[in-house]
Write an enzyme that holds these catalytic residues in place. Sequence first.
Site, PDB file in Angstrom:
ATOM      1  N   ARG A  79      -3.636  -4.007   8.754  1.00  0.00           N
ATOM      2  CA  ARG A  79      -2.898  -3.756   7.399  1.00  0.00           C
ATOM      3  C   ARG A  79      -1.975  -2.823   7.639  1.00  0.00           C
ATOM      4  NH1 ARG A  79      -1.518   0.524   4.268  1.00  0.00           N
ATOM      5  NH2 ARG A  79      -3.524   1.412   4.450  1.00  0.00           N
ATOM      6  N   ASP A  80      -2.046  -1.553   7.885  1.00  0.00           N
ATOM      7  CA  ASP A  80      -1.003  -0.600   7.728  1.00  0.00           C
ATOM      8  C   ASP A  80      -0.033  -0.772   8.925  1.00  0.00           C
ATOM      9  OD1 ASP A  80       0.379   1.590   7.318  1.00  0.00           O
ATOM     10  OD2 ASP A  80      -1.372   3.123   7.555  1.00  0.00           O
ATOM     11  N   HIS A 126      -7.183   9.337   6.711  1.00  0.00           N
ATOM     12  CA  HIS A 126      -6.135   8.392   7.208  1.00  0.00           C
ATOM     13  C   HIS A 126      -5.008   9.533   7.690  1.00  0.00           C
ATOM     14  CE1 HIS A 126      -3.935   4.657   7.061  1.00  0.00           C
ATOM     15  NE2 HIS A 126      -2.748   5.404   6.793  1.00  0.00           N
ATOM     16  N   HIS A 134      -1.233  10.177  10.083  1.00  0.00           N
ATOM     17  CA  HIS A 134      -0.197   9.573  10.818  1.00  0.00           C
ATOM     18  C   HIS A 134       0.293  10.606  11.706  1.00  0.00           C
ATOM     19  CE1 HIS A 134       0.962   5.879   8.757  1.00  0.00           C
ATOM     20  NE2 HIS A 134      -0.146   6.206   7.951  1.00  0.00           N
ATOM     21  N   CYS A 136       4.039   3.359   6.012  1.00  0.00           N
ATOM     22  CA  CYS A 136       4.358   2.725   4.630  1.00  0.00           C
ATOM     23  C   CYS A 136       5.707   2.452   4.634  1.00  0.00           C
ATOM     24  CB  CYS A 136       3.906   3.812   3.610  1.00  0.00           C
ATOM     25  SG  CYS A 136       4.308   3.245   1.964  1.00  0.00           S
ATOM     26  N   ASN A 184       0.660   5.531  12.825  1.00  0.00           N
ATOM     27  CA  ASN A 184      -0.682   6.090  12.767  1.00  0.00           C
ATOM     28  C   ASN A 184      -1.457   6.773  13.881  1.00  0.00           C
ATOM     29  OD1 ASN A 184      -2.062   4.932  10.036  1.00  0.00           O
ATOM     30  ND2 ASN A 184      -0.909   3.285  10.887  1.00  0.00           N
TER      31      ASN A 184
HETATM   32  N1  COA Z   1      -0.497 -10.243  -4.699  1.00  0.00           N
HETATM   33  C1  COA Z   1       0.497 -11.086  -4.808  1.00  0.00           C
HETATM   34  N2  COA Z   1       1.633 -10.836  -5.851  1.00  0.00           N
HETATM   35  C2  COA Z   1       1.778 -10.293  -6.690  1.00  0.00           C
HETATM   36  C3  COA Z   1       0.520  -9.096  -6.837  1.00  0.00           C
HETATM   37  C4  COA Z   1      -0.312  -9.120  -5.823  1.00  0.00           C
HETATM   38  N3  COA Z   1      -1.408  -8.420  -5.874  1.00  0.00           N
HETATM   39  N4  COA Z   1       1.045  -8.355  -7.519  1.00  0.00           N
HETATM   40  C5  COA Z   1       2.251  -8.879  -8.294  1.00  0.00           C
HETATM   41  N5  COA Z   1       2.580  -9.772  -7.464  1.00  0.00           N
HETATM   42  C6  COA Z   1       3.988 -10.586  -7.720  1.00  0.00           C
HETATM   43  C7  COA Z   1       4.214 -11.027  -9.176  1.00  0.00           C
HETATM   44  O1  COA Z   1       3.710 -12.198  -9.396  1.00  0.00           O
HETATM   45  C8  COA Z   1       5.690 -10.957  -9.062  1.00  0.00           C
HETATM   46  O2  COA Z   1       6.254 -12.046  -8.555  1.00  0.00           O
HETATM   47  P1  COA Z   1       7.427 -12.886  -9.054  1.00  0.00           P
HETATM   48  O3  COA Z   1       8.633 -11.907  -8.893  1.00  0.00           O
HETATM   49  O4  COA Z   1       7.534 -14.008  -8.271  1.00  0.00           O
HETATM   50  O5  COA Z   1       6.884 -13.084 -10.374  1.00  0.00           O
HETATM   51  C9  COA Z   1       5.954  -9.824  -8.385  1.00  0.00           C
HETATM   52  O6  COA Z   1       4.931  -9.523  -7.502  1.00  0.00           O
HETATM   53  C10 COA Z   1       6.234  -8.533  -9.058  1.00  0.00           C
HETATM   54  O7  COA Z   1       5.222  -8.335 -10.159  1.00  0.00           O
HETATM   55  P2  COA Z   1       5.100  -7.013 -10.994  1.00  0.00           P
HETATM   56  O8  COA Z   1       3.847  -7.002 -11.615  1.00  0.00           O
HETATM   57  O9  COA Z   1       6.360  -7.057 -11.833  1.00  0.00           O
HETATM   58  O10 COA Z   1       4.913  -5.721 -10.020  1.00  0.00           O
HETATM   59  P3  COA Z   1       6.101  -4.814  -9.379  1.00  0.00           P
HETATM   60  O11 COA Z   1       7.334  -5.518  -9.388  1.00  0.00           O
HETATM   61  O12 COA Z   1       5.829  -3.685 -10.235  1.00  0.00           O
HETATM   62  O13 COA Z   1       5.488  -4.537  -8.084  1.00  0.00           O
HETATM   63  C11 COA Z   1       3.147  -4.316  -6.788  1.00  0.00           C
HETATM   64  C12 COA Z   1       4.125  -3.791  -7.983  1.00  0.00           C
HETATM   65  C13 COA Z   1       2.220  -3.456  -6.448  1.00  0.00           C
HETATM   66  C14 COA Z   1       2.789  -5.741  -6.830  1.00  0.00           C
HETATM   67  C15 COA Z   1       4.293  -4.304  -5.510  1.00  0.00           C
HETATM   68  O14 COA Z   1       4.817  -3.010  -5.438  1.00  0.00           O
HETATM   69  C16 COA Z   1       3.531  -4.388  -4.248  1.00  0.00           C
HETATM   70  O15 COA Z   1       2.820  -5.143  -3.812  1.00  0.00           O
HETATM   71  N6  COA Z   1       3.538  -3.080  -3.336  1.00  0.00           N
HETATM   72  C17 COA Z   1       2.692  -2.962  -2.186  1.00  0.00           C
HETATM   73  C18 COA Z   1       2.630  -1.555  -1.965  1.00  0.00           C
HETATM   74  C19 COA Z   1       1.951  -1.352  -0.594  1.00  0.00           C
HETATM   75  O16 COA Z   1       0.978  -2.223   0.035  1.00  0.00           O
HETATM   76  N7  COA Z   1       2.367  -0.261  -0.016  1.00  0.00           N
HETATM   77  C20 COA Z   1       1.892  -0.048   1.289  1.00  0.00           C
HETATM   78  C21 COA Z   1       0.419   0.339   1.433  1.00  0.00           C
HETATM   79  S1  COA Z   1       0.023   2.064   0.689  1.00  0.00           S
HETATM   80 ZN    ZN Z   2      -0.853   4.915   6.635  1.00  0.00          ZN
END
Ligand code: COA
Ligand code: ZN
Length: 300
Positions: free
Chosen positions: A14-15, A210, A212, A243, A252
């Site tokens: 994952r990370d 967790h 780094h 991240c 990590n």
């Molecule tokens: N799984 C898959 N797709 C997702 C989703 C999920 N859990 N949540 C949102 N989406 C999709 C939406 O369908 C949308 O797709 P589209 O543009 O094709 O319509 C897009 O992502 C944006 O969705 P929205 O609700 O507007 O969210 P956002 O733009 O505010 O983004 C997150 C928020 C959380 C979805 C996004 O920032 C994210 O996935 N971040 C990951 C953070 C991460 O893992 N960081 C590292 C670990 S700490």
């Molecule tokens: Zn981390």
Amino acid sequence: MEKKKINIIEVGPRDGFQSVRGDFIPTELKKEIIDLLVDAGVKHLEYTSFVSPKAIPQLADAAEVSEYVLSKYPDLDLMVLVPNMRGATNAHNLGVKKVCNVVSYSASHNKANINRTHEESLNAYREMVEAYPDMECVLDLATTFGCPFEGKGGKYQDPDAIMEFLRPYKEAGMKTVNYCDTIGVADPEQVKKVIRASQKAYPDVHIQVHLHDTRGLGMVNAMAAIECGVTDVQTALAGLGGCPFAPGASGNLSTEDTVWMLNEAGYDTGINFSKILAAAKYQVGKIPGNYSGHHITIDK
Ligand code: COA
Ligand code: ZN
């Protein structure tokens, strides 16, 4: 005397994988590395994230990896990261029993990482705990010890403020909290203060750390936590990680280095060092990335 058991929670798939830019890591290779981890003795595994593939393209195959891992290793302690309710629902529909929902103690990192305010994150956590009582919802508290945008002064030096931040999560049903040093700026005294404050404020909440390895303090910080009674430490194979929404985040704490240290120091990790080192080397050969592991060559 019986050895003290430490649970290594492997988060590399994952990370680690989320941090790899460039070519998509083939799903088959991800599965192969997970198999090597399990063969080495890993029993606790965070193996993907149910996130937006636009945010984290490397984990776009979350459903396929999940189906593989859940069917092949049903007896292991398996978890996935979810940033929102949509991710929790997707995971639940596939039979996932444990998710880690991430919120950053830093409001600015929370916005950069998951585009949420603190209030929105709390509401989402409450919603998923209520919707899926059969799925454990670990709280990942990102940037506990410092933030790429806000530094590590002020509220990052105030364990009581951290505990207050967690109070509504505890009230919502939080059973496990994972204190995350997202960018690797914690020091061992800071770790001890947070762990002790947590044990005092929420004695029945299980603690994970967790870490780094930005300044080579990952293992020192892990030992500080262990000395305070923590038994669950997250690590990533070969120290891959970081991240993508935390500028400057480095790798990590590496699994093989941590296993070596703990095995040598008389703890029971249940992980075979030679096998985990071989897995780390295999991965380094196949996947270029942000590694912090030291890749020692002697295998005993
Ligand atoms: N799984 C898959 N797709 C997702 C989703 C999920 N859990 N949540 C949102 N989406 C999709 C939406 O369908 C949308 O797709 P589209 O543009 O094709 O319509 C897009 O992502 C944006 O969705 P929205 O609700 O507007 O969210 P956002 O733009 O505010 O983004 C997150 C928020 C959380 C979805 C996004 O920032 C994210 O996935 N971040 C990951 C953070 C991460 O893992 N960081 C590292 C670990 S700490
Ligand atoms: Zn981390």
